[in-house]
Each structure stands twice: as C-alpha cells, then as structure tokens.
Design an enzyme around this catalytic site. Structure first.
Site, PDB file in Angstrom:
ATOM      1  N   CYS A  15     177.369  81.817 -21.977  1.00 36.28           N
ATOM      2  CA  CYS A  15     178.486  81.712 -21.044  1.00 36.28           C
ATOM      3  C   CYS A  15     178.336  80.537 -20.078  1.00 36.28           C
ATOM      4  CB  CYS A  15     178.613  83.003 -20.245  1.00 36.28           C
ATOM      5  SG  CYS A  15     180.204  83.166 -19.403  1.00 36.28           S
ATOM      6  N   ASP A 134     176.891  93.783 -15.831  1.00 37.14           N
ATOM      7  CA  ASP A 134     176.313  92.653 -15.114  1.00 37.14           C
ATOM      8  C   ASP A 134     175.764  93.145 -13.780  1.00 37.14           C
ATOM      9  OD1 ASP A 134     177.638  89.348 -14.142  1.00 37.14           O
ATOM     10  OD2 ASP A 134     175.601  90.068 -14.467  1.00 37.14           O
TER      11      ASP A 134
HETATM   12  O1  LIG Z   1     178.952  82.433 -14.443  1.00 35.48           O
HETATM   13  C1  LIG Z   1     179.510  82.413 -13.355  1.00 35.48           C
HETATM   14  O2  LIG Z   1     179.438  81.464 -12.578  1.00 35.48           O
HETATM   15  C2  LIG Z   1     180.362  83.579 -12.910  1.00 35.48           C
HETATM   16  C3  LIG Z   1     181.004  83.522 -11.673  1.00 35.48           C
HETATM   17  C4  LIG Z   1     181.797  84.593 -11.259  1.00 35.48           C
HETATM   18  C5  LIG Z   1     181.975  85.696 -12.085  1.00 35.48           C
HETATM   19  C6  LIG Z   1     181.348  85.766 -13.326  1.00 35.48           C
HETATM   20  C7  LIG Z   1     180.531  84.710 -13.742  1.00 35.48           C
HETATM   21  N1  LIG Z   1     179.874  84.768 -14.959  1.00 35.48           N
HETATM   22  C8  LIG Z   1     180.069  85.914 -15.803  1.00 35.48           C
HETATM   23  C9  LIG Z   1     179.233  85.955 -17.017  1.00 35.48           C
HETATM   24  O3  LIG Z   1     179.684  86.479 -18.042  1.00 35.48           O
HETATM   25  C10 LIG Z   1     177.783  85.550 -16.918  1.00 35.48           C
HETATM   26  O4  LIG Z   1     177.343  85.169 -18.198  1.00 35.48           O
HETATM   27  C11 LIG Z   1     177.005  86.774 -16.432  1.00 35.48           C
HETATM   28  O5  LIG Z   1     177.356  87.018 -15.092  1.00 35.48           O
HETATM   29  C12 LIG Z   1     175.506  86.586 -16.586  1.00 35.48           C
HETATM   30  O6  LIG Z   1     175.106  85.503 -15.802  1.00 35.48           O
HETATM   31  P1  LIG Z   1     173.516  85.208 -15.660  1.00 35.48           P
HETATM   32  O7  LIG Z   1     172.937  86.349 -14.869  1.00 35.48           O
HETATM   33  O8  LIG Z   1     173.464  83.890 -14.959  1.00 35.48           O
HETATM   34  O9  LIG Z   1     172.952  85.147 -17.067  1.00 35.48           O
END
Ligand SMILES: O=C(O)c1ccccc1NCC(=O)[C@H](O)[C@H](O)COP(=O)(O)O
Length: 219
Positions: A15, A134
């Site tokens: 993502c 999440d």
């Molecule tokens: O990725 C972002 O910046 C984000 C911002 C606001 C809402 C959701 C967001 N991402 C959602 C996703 O699906 C991410 O992959 C997920 O939160 C996991 O992130 P990480 O902990 O950095 O792997």
C-alpha cells in the site's frame, strides 16, 4: 460479508505507492494487490491523475485498491471516473451505506484497540469483502505500528475475511500469519526506505518488498 477464509498462504497487498519504480517492484515481487491512497493528509497520497498514470503499469489480475478516509461522494466518484479501481478501501468512520453506495467491492478498515468487538463490527458491514484490521492511531492509518493481535477472534469464530495490517514487516509477518491465519496481509511502512530507523513515507524499498513477500510465502 465474504465468509471467513483463512489462507494457507495469504494474499499480499502493498500500500501507499507513489512512484513508477515502486509499482514495478511490487508487481515484479509478486504482490497480489497494490494500494493507492486518496487521502490528502497522508504523505502517501496521490491525485486521481497521478494514480491513473501509475495504474497503467499494473498488469491484469493484480488488484488495484483505492483507499479513502471519510470521503465526500463526489471525491470517490471523481477518482472512479479516472482510475480503474478494482476494490475500494474505507479507512475512516464510514457506515455501511457510505461504503456500498458506489456499487463496488470494498474493504472496511477496523481500527483496532482494546474493547473493539470485531464480530459486531463485521455484522455492521455485511456487504464488505472483508475487514482490514489496522492499528488505531490519530492519523487513521499508515502508522508502522502493530496492535494486539490477541484482540482478533480465532479463525473458527470468524464469519468474515481478514486482511491483517498495521506495522507488519519481513520480521514479524510469518508469526502474524501463523497466529491469525488471515486471508491477506497488508503493508506500507514495513516495505519503505528507512533512514535513521524511520520509514520515508511513500518511498518503497524494492529489497524490503522482496523480503516481505518471501517471509509471507515462507510462513
Ligand atoms: O498509508 C497511509 O498513509 C494512510 C493514511 C491514512 C489512512 C490509511 C492509510 N493507510 C492505510 C493502509 O492500508 C496501510 O497499508 C495500513 O495502515 C498499514 O500501514 P503500515 O502500518 O505503515 O504498514
């Protein structure tokens, strides 16, 4: 809601893609899905025009996911007019009607913290393709932080599919898969370039992508 599906080898979503090289690296490494963030407050956000350019590089049978946080309907429609999304992901405080109004398959994010009743949450979104679990953080997501996986019901107790997310990386994803048996896993920070131990949001590291996918497949 899709019946619970616990994969032997979960599908993999990468993502927060913003660059051609990172789209190419994720596809080459074998990602099953690519996520594009349409939430302006995120450093990983892309415009519809930019996403349309990036998505042209995605081959068939790789799922293109569009991520929104409490969007206005015309915002989602505007993206859908320009970007061929296969799956929507709603990561804010949306209700089921807000999610299903676009008549597209969607994932609903459940922001996990103590006290969240996932079985009830899932029952509130019967039209979802699954729940993306999440970590509960102020900025809604993309935190790079894990949450307490013991909050997740065992596979036999679940009547919904899980995309496990939040702080995953090559070092913890195999353990997470063995513990949770999700249908899929999702990662953003854990496959990004790191400088002084911190992820550079929106800039992926091809080697971290490859290591993450290898760790999933070896789980
Ligand atoms: O990725 C972002 O910046 C984000 C911002 C606001 C809402 C959701 C967001 N991402 C959602 C996703 O699906 C991410 O992959 C997920 O939160 C996991 O992130 P990480 O902990 O950095 O792997």
């Amino acid at each position: 809601m899709t019946r619970s599906f616990s994969a032997v080898t979960p599908r993999i979503k990468i993502c927060g893609l913003t660059r051609e090289a990172d789209v190419d690296a994720a596809v080459a490494a074998g990602a099953d899905a690519l996520g594009f963030v349409f939430y302006a407050k995120s450093p990983r956000a892309v415009t519809a025009a930019r996403a349309a350019e990036l998505v042209r590089r995605v081959p068939p049978f790789v799922t293109v996911v569009g991520l929104f946080v409490n969007p206005a309907p015309d915002e989602v429609e505007g993206v859908l007019d320009h970007v061929p999304l296969n799956l929507l992901q709603f990561h804010g405080d949306e209700g089921e009607a807000d999610c299903r109004r676009y008549r597209r398959p969607y994932l609903k994010a459940a922001r996990m913290k103590a006290g969240v009743d996932l079985l009830k949450y899932a029952a509130d979104f019967p039209s979802a393709r699954g729940l993306l679990l999440d970590t509960f953080v102020d900025g809604y997501g993309g935190s790079g932080q894990t949450f307490d996986w013991s909050l997740i019901p065992a596979p036999a107790e679940r009547d919904f599919s899980i995309v496990l997310s939040g702080g995953l990386d090559a070092g913890n994803v195999a353990e997470a898969i063995r513990a949770i048996r999700p249908a899929a896993v999702d990662v953003s920070s854990g496959v990004e370039l790191h400088v002084d131990g911190k992820a550079v949001k929106g800039i992926k590291d091809p080697q971290r992508i490859q290591e993450f996918i290898a760790a999933v497949r070896g789980a």
